[in-house]
Scaffold this motif. Structure first.
Motif, PDB file in Angstrom:
ATOM      1  N   HIS A 232       0.832  -1.204   0.000  1.00 18.27           N
ATOM      2  CA  HIS A 232       0.000   0.000   0.000  1.00 18.27           C
ATOM      3  C   HIS A 232       0.861   1.245   0.000  1.00 18.27           C
ATOM      4  O   HIS A 232       2.015   1.224   0.408  1.00 18.27           O
ATOM      5  N   LYS A 233       0.290   2.329  -0.478  1.00 16.27           N
ATOM      6  CA  LYS A 233       0.972   3.633  -0.476  1.00 16.27           C
ATOM      7  C   LYS A 233       0.554   4.385   0.780  1.00 16.27           C
ATOM      8  O   LYS A 233      -0.634   4.627   1.009  1.00 16.27           O
ATOM      9  N   SER A 234       1.517   4.714   1.613  1.00 18.71           N
ATOM     10  CA  SER A 234       1.225   5.394   2.871  1.00 18.71           C
ATOM     11  C   SER A 234       1.286   6.902   2.703  1.00 18.71           C
ATOM     12  O   SER A 234       2.271   7.443   2.189  1.00 18.71           O
ATOM     13  N   ASP A 235       0.232   7.592   3.166  1.00 20.90           N
ATOM     14  CA  ASP A 235       0.243   9.050   3.161  1.00 20.90           C
ATOM     15  C   ASP A 235       1.141   9.609   4.259  1.00 20.90           C
ATOM     16  O   ASP A 235       1.601  10.750   4.165  1.00 20.90           O
ATOM     17  N   ASN A 238       4.624   8.907   2.611  1.00 18.55           N
ATOM     18  CA  ASN A 238       4.627   9.112   1.165  1.00 18.55           C
ATOM     19  C   ASN A 238       5.509   8.084   0.455  1.00 18.55           C
ATOM     20  O   ASN A 238       6.418   8.425  -0.315  1.00 18.55           O
ATOM     21  N   TRP A 240       5.648   3.573  -0.823  1.00 15.37           N
ATOM     22  CA  TRP A 240       5.049   2.242  -0.871  1.00 15.37           C
ATOM     23  C   TRP A 240       5.554   1.441   0.322  1.00 15.37           C
ATOM     24  O   TRP A 240       6.754   1.491   0.653  1.00 15.37           O
ATOM     25  N   CYS A 241       4.661   0.730   0.959  1.00 12.66           N
ATOM     26  CA  CYS A 241       5.012   0.030   2.200  1.00 12.66           C
ATOM     27  C   CYS A 241       4.518  -1.412   2.183  1.00 12.66           C
ATOM     28  O   CYS A 241       3.530  -1.743   1.520  1.00 12.66           O
ATOM     29  N   GLN A 275       9.133   0.750   4.680  1.00 10.06           N
ATOM     30  CA  GLN A 275       9.045   1.545   3.468  1.00 10.06           C
ATOM     31  C   GLN A 275       9.918   0.950   2.366  1.00 10.06           C
ATOM     32  O   GLN A 275      10.985   0.393   2.628  1.00 10.06           O
ATOM     33  N   SER A 278      10.625   2.383  -4.048  1.00 11.58           N
ATOM     34  CA  SER A 278       9.785   2.565  -5.221  1.00 11.58           C
ATOM     35  C   SER A 278       8.825   1.396  -5.318  1.00 11.58           C
ATOM     36  O   SER A 278       8.957   0.394  -4.596  1.00 11.58           O
ATOM     37  N   LEU A 279       7.863   1.515  -6.220  1.00 10.43           N
ATOM     38  CA  LEU A 279       6.930   0.412  -6.436  1.00 10.43           C
ATOM     39  C   LEU A 279       7.668  -0.816  -6.960  1.00 10.43           C
ATOM     40  O   LEU A 279       7.377  -1.948  -6.565  1.00 10.43           O
TER      41      LEU A 279
END
Length: 430
Positions: A232-235, A238, A240-241, A275, A278-279
């Motif tokens: 998921h992308k964490s706000d 910021n 991908w985690c 973290q 990158s994707l």
């Protein structure tokens, strides 16, 4: 407790990879406390003598008065003798699944506090199940996970919850590390890899162990902190985690369980993540982790992983470990996102009728997480047990570091030696 003629501290496994770095870091700490008596222990007297000679030359310090103790994990008498001559044993001999219990048992019998850097939930929870009562009766503390796995996580939750003006419901942590220099060679020592292989392979042992350790379930606290999607992308950071595969969550749970049962505090729910740069790196991590997981389930797979760590880790793991340059250029940051309420309920089992209305973002940072920060944290944990046992729980027992050191000055000591614990943001969500 220990007699006054004992050494204050003994580093056991001093000639191993982690042990050598612990000795190096302790020499630096000794400049602040030159009156401490200490020693090093291991199987080979010749290697221990050579270690002191090398460290003396490199540090410029006179180490001729440092005691040498010959002790072997396969010789219970030697372990009991070592423990009987120490107030604190810093245990650097892993994997703890195979070699930890002997030392824990010897320390309890000999009346010495014990700290180690285990990241192995099965070992840590089994030690608590089997030896907590005996350690309490003897008045000694047995504290594992005193290194990078999981001092930042467990003490971070404790520290930031103390800064939270109200009542914390949940925390999500996000770990990242980076290097200021291009990577050359391995990043992690083989011992860490070996522990991970056996830990994942025997993960199925945990449910039954935990039923015995905690026969009564905790009450249901709401809102429940559910796991996020595996990728998921964490706000918050910021990035991908992915779920963090280490022992942080189990260690934090043990501390929170202690606070609930002994101090009537509402336990904080916790989910740790890591973290990715990158994707693409996240997807590659998932692929490698999947291969690793499948291979640990078979004897042949485990054998291949242990025999060829460089191949299956894509060069990240080796028996030699990372170079000094690589370690010193590596930094880490763990970000904490705490949610809760501005008002604290009187009973820990009560549930709020409203959604969380307060938030804190905090960060713990440091350098050389795998071995420098780990050894500093380990040694400071040992020294804190030596100096501040009166501030630790119940005059003895087996604990996670958050429960053991919550009321001590360990965080302040860490901040004087390369760590930072800092509140980044506070906000009301009303």
């Amino acid at each position: 407790m220990a007699s006054p003629d004992r050494l204050d501290l003994i580093i056991f496994g001093a000639t191993g990879f982690t042990g050598r770095h612990a000795v190096k870091e302790f020499i630096g700490l000794m400049k602040e406390r030159p009156s401490l008596s200490w020693g090093i222990a291991g199987r080979s007297k010749a290697k221990l003598e050579q270690l002191l000679k090398t460290q003396s030359e490199q540090s410029g310090q006179d180490l001729s008065k440092v005691s040498i103790v010959v002790a072997d994990v396969n010789d219970d008498d030697s372990l009991r003798s070592m423990a009987a001559h120490a107030r604190v044993v810093v245990n650097c001999v892993g994997p703890y699944r195979f070699f930890g219990e002997q030392v824990v048992k010897a320390c309890i019998e000999g009346g010495a506090h014990h700290v180690d850097v285990s990241g192995e939930p099965q070992y840590m929870e089994r030690m608590q199940l089997q030896y907590h009562t005996a350690a309490k009766e003897k008045g000694v503390y047995i504290v594992s996970a005193c290194g990078f796995d999981s001092i930042p996580a467990d003490l971070g939750v404790v520290f930031f919850s103390q800064k939270f003006k109200g009542q914390v419901n949940s925390v999500e942590s996000y770990l990242t590390s980076w290097s200021d220099a291009p990577r050359k060679g391995a990043a992690i020592h083989y011992g860490t890899w070996e522990s991970a292989v056996h830990g994942v392979a025997h993960h199925h042992e945990l449910p039954d162990l935990r039923r015995k350790l905690y026969p009564e379930k905790l009450p249901q606290f709401k809102p429940t902190l559910k796991p996020r999607k595996p990728l998921h992308k964490s706000d918050v950071v910021n990035a991908w985690c992915l779920p963090f595969p280490g022992s942080d969550r189990s260690v934090v749970y043990r501390s929170q369980r202690y606070f609930y049962e002994s101090e009537k505090k509402r336990p904080i729910q916790m989910r740790p993540y890591v973290q990715c740069g990158s994707l693409f790196s996240a997807l590659m991590t998932v692929l490698v982790a999947g291969i690793f997981f499948v291979m640990t389930k078979f004897k042949l797979g485990r054998s291949l992983l242990l025999q060829h760590p460089k191949i299956f880790s894509f060069g990240f793991i080796s028996h030699e470990g990372p170079s000094e340059e690589a370690m010193q250029s590596t930094k880490f940051k763990m970000t904490f996102d705490l949610l809760g309420w501005s008002e604290e309920l009187s009973e820990p089992t009560d549930n709020h009728v409203s959604m969380p209305d307060r938030r804190i973002i905090g960060e713990v940072q440091g350098t050389n997480p795998g071995y420098g920060a780990t050894c500093v944290a380990l040694l400071l944990a040992g020294l804190t047990a030596l100096d501040e046992a009166d501030k630790m729980p119940e005059r003895g027992g087996v604990y996670a570091p958050g429960a053991a050191f919550a009321k001590t000055s360990l965080v302040e000591k860490l901040c004087k030696h390369g760590f930072t614990f800092e509140v980044i943001k506070e906000e009301d969500l009303k």
